[in-house]
Design a protein around this motif. Structure first.
Motif, PDB file in Angstrom:
ATOM      1  N   GLN A  15      15.137  18.498  36.833  1.00  0.00           N
ATOM      2  CA  GLN A  15      14.602  19.600  37.638  1.00  0.00           C
ATOM      3  C   GLN A  15      15.214  19.620  39.033  1.00  0.00           C
ATOM      4  O   GLN A  15      15.624  20.665  39.540  1.00  0.00           O
ATOM      5  CB  GLN A  15      13.076  19.477  37.732  1.00  0.00           C
ATOM      6  CG  GLN A  15      12.423  20.180  38.910  1.00  0.00           C
ATOM      7  CD  GLN A  15      12.605  21.678  38.856  1.00  0.00           C
ATOM      8  OE1 GLN A  15      12.733  22.242  37.771  1.00  0.00           O
ATOM      9  NE2 GLN A  15      12.613  22.325  40.004  1.00  0.00           N
ATOM     10  N   GLY A  16      15.278  18.458  39.681  1.00  0.00           N
ATOM     11  CA  GLY A  16      15.796  18.396  41.041  1.00  0.00           C
ATOM     12  C   GLY A  16      17.234  18.855  41.147  1.00  0.00           C
ATOM     13  O   GLY A  16      17.641  19.457  42.149  1.00  0.00           O
ATOM     14  N   VAL A  17      18.023  18.601  40.108  1.00  0.00           N
ATOM     15  CA  VAL A  17      19.429  19.011  40.114  1.00  0.00           C
ATOM     16  C   VAL A  17      19.578  20.474  39.700  1.00  0.00           C
ATOM     17  O   VAL A  17      20.199  21.281  40.398  1.00  0.00           O
ATOM     18  CB  VAL A  17      20.259  18.104  39.176  1.00  0.00           C
ATOM     19  CG1 VAL A  17      21.680  18.640  39.031  1.00  0.00           C
ATOM     20  CG2 VAL A  17      20.286  16.680  39.714  1.00  0.00           C
ATOM     21  N   LEU A  60       6.804  19.282  39.560  1.00  0.00           N
ATOM     22  CA  LEU A  60       8.197  18.936  39.854  1.00  0.00           C
ATOM     23  C   LEU A  60       8.873  20.009  40.696  1.00  0.00           C
ATOM     24  O   LEU A  60       9.688  19.707  41.577  1.00  0.00           O
ATOM     25  CB  LEU A  60       8.960  18.715  38.551  1.00  0.00           C
ATOM     26  CG  LEU A  60       8.448  17.593  37.642  1.00  0.00           C
ATOM     27  CD1 LEU A  60       9.313  17.485  36.396  1.00  0.00           C
ATOM     28  CD2 LEU A  60       8.394  16.256  38.374  1.00  0.00           C
ATOM     29  N   HIS A  61       8.532  21.277  40.439  1.00  0.00           N
ATOM     30  CA  HIS A  61       9.056  22.366  41.272  1.00  0.00           C
ATOM     31  C   HIS A  61       8.605  22.190  42.725  1.00  0.00           C
ATOM     32  O   HIS A  61       9.368  22.423  43.666  1.00  0.00           O
ATOM     33  CB  HIS A  61       8.568  23.713  40.749  1.00  0.00           C
ATOM     34  CG  HIS A  61       9.445  24.293  39.684  1.00  0.00           C
ATOM     35  ND1 HIS A  61       9.430  23.850  38.385  1.00  0.00           N
ATOM     36  CD2 HIS A  61      10.377  25.281  39.728  1.00  0.00           C
ATOM     37  CE1 HIS A  61      10.304  24.535  37.668  1.00  0.00           C
ATOM     38  NE2 HIS A  61      10.893  25.415  38.458  1.00  0.00           N
ATOM     39  N   LEU A  62       7.339  21.788  42.892  1.00  0.00           N
ATOM     40  CA  LEU A  62       6.825  21.575  44.250  1.00  0.00           C
ATOM     41  C   LEU A  62       7.607  20.473  44.953  1.00  0.00           C
ATOM     42  O   LEU A  62       7.957  20.605  46.134  1.00  0.00           O
ATOM     43  CB  LEU A  62       5.342  21.216  44.182  1.00  0.00           C
ATOM     44  CG  LEU A  62       4.670  20.880  45.520  1.00  0.00           C
ATOM     45  CD1 LEU A  62       4.744  22.053  46.480  1.00  0.00           C
ATOM     46  CD2 LEU A  62       3.213  20.473  45.293  1.00  0.00           C
ATOM     47  N   VAL A  69      12.499  21.905  52.076  1.00  0.00           N
ATOM     48  CA  VAL A  69      11.851  21.991  53.392  1.00  0.00           C
ATOM     49  C   VAL A  69      12.362  20.884  54.304  1.00  0.00           C
ATOM     50  O   VAL A  69      12.682  21.114  55.481  1.00  0.00           O
ATOM     51  CB  VAL A  69      10.317  21.913  53.252  1.00  0.00           C
ATOM     52  CG1 VAL A  69       9.659  21.770  54.628  1.00  0.00           C
ATOM     53  CG2 VAL A  69       9.782  23.148  52.540  1.00  0.00           C
ATOM     54  N   VAL A  70      12.452  19.667  53.774  1.00  0.00           N
ATOM     55  CA  VAL A  70      12.918  18.530  54.582  1.00  0.00           C
ATOM     56  C   VAL A  70      14.379  18.734  54.996  1.00  0.00           C
ATOM     57  O   VAL A  70      14.746  18.519  56.156  1.00  0.00           O
ATOM     58  CB  VAL A  70      12.751  17.212  53.799  1.00  0.00           C
ATOM     59  CG1 VAL A  70      13.410  16.058  54.558  1.00  0.00           C
ATOM     60  CG2 VAL A  70      11.269  16.912  53.592  1.00  0.00           C
ATOM     61  N   PHE A  71      15.206  19.159  54.051  1.00  0.00           N
ATOM     62  CA  PHE A  71      16.632  19.325  54.363  1.00  0.00           C
ATOM     63  C   PHE A  71      16.849  20.427  55.399  1.00  0.00           C
ATOM     64  O   PHE A  71      17.666  20.276  56.313  1.00  0.00           O
ATOM     65  CB  PHE A  71      17.417  19.642  53.090  1.00  0.00           C
ATOM     66  CG  PHE A  71      18.902  19.699  53.314  1.00  0.00           C
ATOM     67  CD1 PHE A  71      19.660  18.542  53.308  1.00  0.00           C
ATOM     68  CD2 PHE A  71      19.543  20.910  53.535  1.00  0.00           C
ATOM     69  CE1 PHE A  71      21.038  18.588  53.536  1.00  0.00           C
ATOM     70  CE2 PHE A  71      20.909  20.969  53.757  1.00  0.00           C
ATOM     71  CZ  PHE A  71      21.657  19.813  53.757  1.00  0.00           C
ATOM     72  N   ALA A 262      11.292  11.461  41.673  1.00  0.00           N
ATOM     73  CA  ALA A 262      12.654  11.632  41.167  1.00  0.00           C
ATOM     74  C   ALA A 262      13.183  13.028  41.480  1.00  0.00           C
ATOM     75  O   ALA A 262      14.341  13.195  41.874  1.00  0.00           O
ATOM     76  CB  ALA A 262      12.674  11.384  39.654  1.00  0.00           C
ATOM     77  N   ALA A 263      12.330  14.050  41.319  1.00  0.00           N
ATOM     78  CA  ALA A 263      12.750  15.427  41.600  1.00  0.00           C
ATOM     79  C   ALA A 263      13.060  15.624  43.072  1.00  0.00           C
ATOM     80  O   ALA A 263      14.021  16.323  43.425  1.00  0.00           O
ATOM     81  CB  ALA A 263      11.658  16.399  41.152  1.00  0.00           C
ATOM     82  N   PHE A 264      12.255  15.015  43.947  1.00  0.00           N
ATOM     83  CA  PHE A 264      12.493  15.139  45.391  1.00  0.00           C
ATOM     84  C   PHE A 264      13.844  14.527  45.769  1.00  0.00           C
ATOM     85  O   PHE A 264      14.635  15.153  46.477  1.00  0.00           O
ATOM     86  CB  PHE A 264      11.369  14.449  46.161  1.00  0.00           C
ATOM     87  CG  PHE A 264      11.542  14.495  47.654  1.00  0.00           C
ATOM     88  CD1 PHE A 264      11.011  15.531  48.396  1.00  0.00           C
ATOM     89  CD2 PHE A 264      12.242  13.499  48.321  1.00  0.00           C
ATOM     90  CE1 PHE A 264      11.173  15.587  49.776  1.00  0.00           C
ATOM     91  CE2 PHE A 264      12.422  13.540  49.694  1.00  0.00           C
ATOM     92  CZ  PHE A 264      11.882  14.589  50.423  1.00  0.00           C
ATOM     93  N   VAL A 265      14.097  13.318  45.291  1.00  0.00           N
ATOM     94  CA  VAL A 265      15.356  12.636  45.618  1.00  0.00           C
ATOM     95  C   VAL A 265      16.550  13.411  45.063  1.00  0.00           C
ATOM     96  O   VAL A 265      17.540  13.653  45.759  1.00  0.00           O
ATOM     97  CB  VAL A 265      15.345  11.190  45.072  1.00  0.00           C
ATOM     98  CG1 VAL A 265      16.717  10.538  45.265  1.00  0.00           C
ATOM     99  CG2 VAL A 265      14.263  10.367  45.767  1.00  0.00           C
ATOM    100  N   ALA A 266      16.444  13.829  43.793  1.00  0.00           N
ATOM    101  CA  ALA A 266      17.546  14.576  43.171  1.00  0.00           C
ATOM    102  C   ALA A 266      17.764  15.914  43.864  1.00  0.00           C
ATOM    103  O   ALA A 266      18.902  16.344  44.062  1.00  0.00           O
ATOM    104  CB  ALA A 266      17.255  14.784  41.685  1.00  0.00           C
ATOM    105  N   GLY A 267      16.667  16.587  44.260  1.00  0.00           N
ATOM    106  CA  GLY A 267      16.787  17.867  44.942  1.00  0.00           C
ATOM    107  C   GLY A 267      17.448  17.729  46.301  1.00  0.00           C
ATOM    108  O   GLY A 267      18.297  18.549  46.674  1.00  0.00           O
ATOM    109  N   TYR A 268      17.067  16.685  47.041  1.00  0.00           N
ATOM    110  CA  TYR A 268      17.639  16.487  48.380  1.00  0.00           C
ATOM    111  C   TYR A 268      19.141  16.199  48.291  1.00  0.00           C
ATOM    112  O   TYR A 268      19.947  16.772  49.034  1.00  0.00           O
ATOM    113  CB  TYR A 268      16.924  15.336  49.089  1.00  0.00           C
ATOM    114  CG  TYR A 268      17.312  15.208  50.537  1.00  0.00           C
ATOM    115  CD1 TYR A 268      16.598  15.894  51.525  1.00  0.00           C
ATOM    116  CD2 TYR A 268      18.381  14.420  50.936  1.00  0.00           C
ATOM    117  CE1 TYR A 268      16.949  15.790  52.864  1.00  0.00           C
ATOM    118  CE2 TYR A 268      18.744  14.309  52.266  1.00  0.00           C
ATOM    119  CZ  TYR A 268      18.022  15.001  53.229  1.00  0.00           C
ATOM    120  OH  TYR A 268      18.382  14.911  54.547  1.00  0.00           O
TER     121      TYR A 268
END
Length: 305
Positions: A15-17, A60-62, A69-71, A262-268
């Motif tokens: 999801q994050g990717v 996971l979307h959240l 938001v962080v980035f 995992a989703a947060f790390v992959a998304g960032y």
């Protein structure tokens, strides 16, 4: 039905990717379990009765939205400040104010469409073969954006390269270019997100493609796409988060937390990579991937039943 920690972490990374890469997170969330088969296929089936999978995907979307938001935290500080000063002063004049209202205008169409049609489309098309077909169509959309922009050909026509001036904040320079768009253009780009309600069509892909066709370069189109996606994902998640609090979902909260991390790390990591990638590269590699993966998955799933 249950969800294991490895399944949740794997889906979180996926999801994050795929939420940020222009390849459709929802399409992959449907296709990958179907292609793996076995218990994974039954656990990760959002159309099955009493399946917790859709609830997990919302969480996971959240997590992915929070990574955005962080980035873009400095950008969101400017956007929120611009919105409040615009309302207080009753004007839309500064770069911050115009960018804030561009995002508001771009978010309204998909917000309305999501409330009206999201559930019906998911139930009707949230199956592997339709998702594979739409993933292939997503590839055509991305390829078309790189080939069909008016006024030239190839990479030059798509405006792939931006020259950054020394001593000038690239984000502020991008904001100044973005606010040259009219609100009508912003609405068109935002409305393109409606197509992402179809499993296999990428939210970032269609908004970037529309932005490129409306005259943005790849870097600005990607930046505007990521900013547009954040309030939409946050709002959609907020509407469905109460599902997680229901007693019948108590067993998935642990795996959901692990998957969300995992989703947060992959998304960032993904957004950090993509903002650099689109400074001088195009959508074409993602288009080729979507075409091959979509057609290949549709053929395989049709044969295997």
């Amino acid at each position: 039905m249950s969800l294991t920690y490895p399944e949740s972490i794997g889906v979180g990374l996926l999801q994050g990717v795929t939420e940020l890469f222009p390849v459709s997170s929802l399409g992959h969330s449907i296709l990958i379990p179907a292609l793996i088969g076995g218990r994974t296929k039954s656990d990760l089936d959002m159309t099955a009765a009493q399946s917790p999978y859709l609830t997990v995907l919302v969480g996971l979307h959240l997590a992915t939205a929070l990574a955005l938001v962080v980035f873009f935290r400095r950008d969101w500080v400017r956007v929120v400040r611009g919105l409040f000063t615009s309302i207080r002063e009753r004007r839309i004049q500064t770069v911050e104010q115009r960018l804030a209202w561009l995002l508001v205008v771009g978010t309204i169409p998909v917000g309305i469409a999501g409330l009206v049609a999201e559930k019906a489309l998911r139930n009707a098309l949230g199956k592997p073969v339709p998702a594979a077909i739409f993933l292939a169509l997503n590839g055509f959309v991305l390829l078309g954006a790189d080939r069909l922009r008016r006024g030239g050909s190839g990479r030059r026509r798509a405006g792939a390269t931006v020259r950054h001036e020394a001593g000038v904040d690239p984000d502020l320079a991008s904001d100044r270019r973005l606010v040259k768009m009219g609100f009508g253009q912003g609405a068109w780009i935002g409305a393109a997100q409606i197509l992402a309600l179809l499993p296999g069509i990428s939210r970032s892909g269609v908004t970037m493609s529309t932005g490129i066709l409306r005259g943005l370069n790849h870097e600005d189109a990607a930046r505007f796409s990521f900013l547009l996606a954040t309030p939409v994902i946050l709002a959609a998640s907020a509407l469905k988060l109460p599902e997680i609090a229901k007693p019948e979902n108590a067993g998935i909260r642990g795996p959901l937390i692990a998957g969300s991390i995992a989703a947060f790390v992959a998304g960032y990591i993904s957004v950090k990579f993509l903002t650099k990638y689109f400074e001088n590269r195009s959508l074409t590699p993602f288009a080729i991937y979507c075409l091959l993966a979509g057609v290949g998955s549709a053929v395989y799933l049709s044969i295997t039943g």
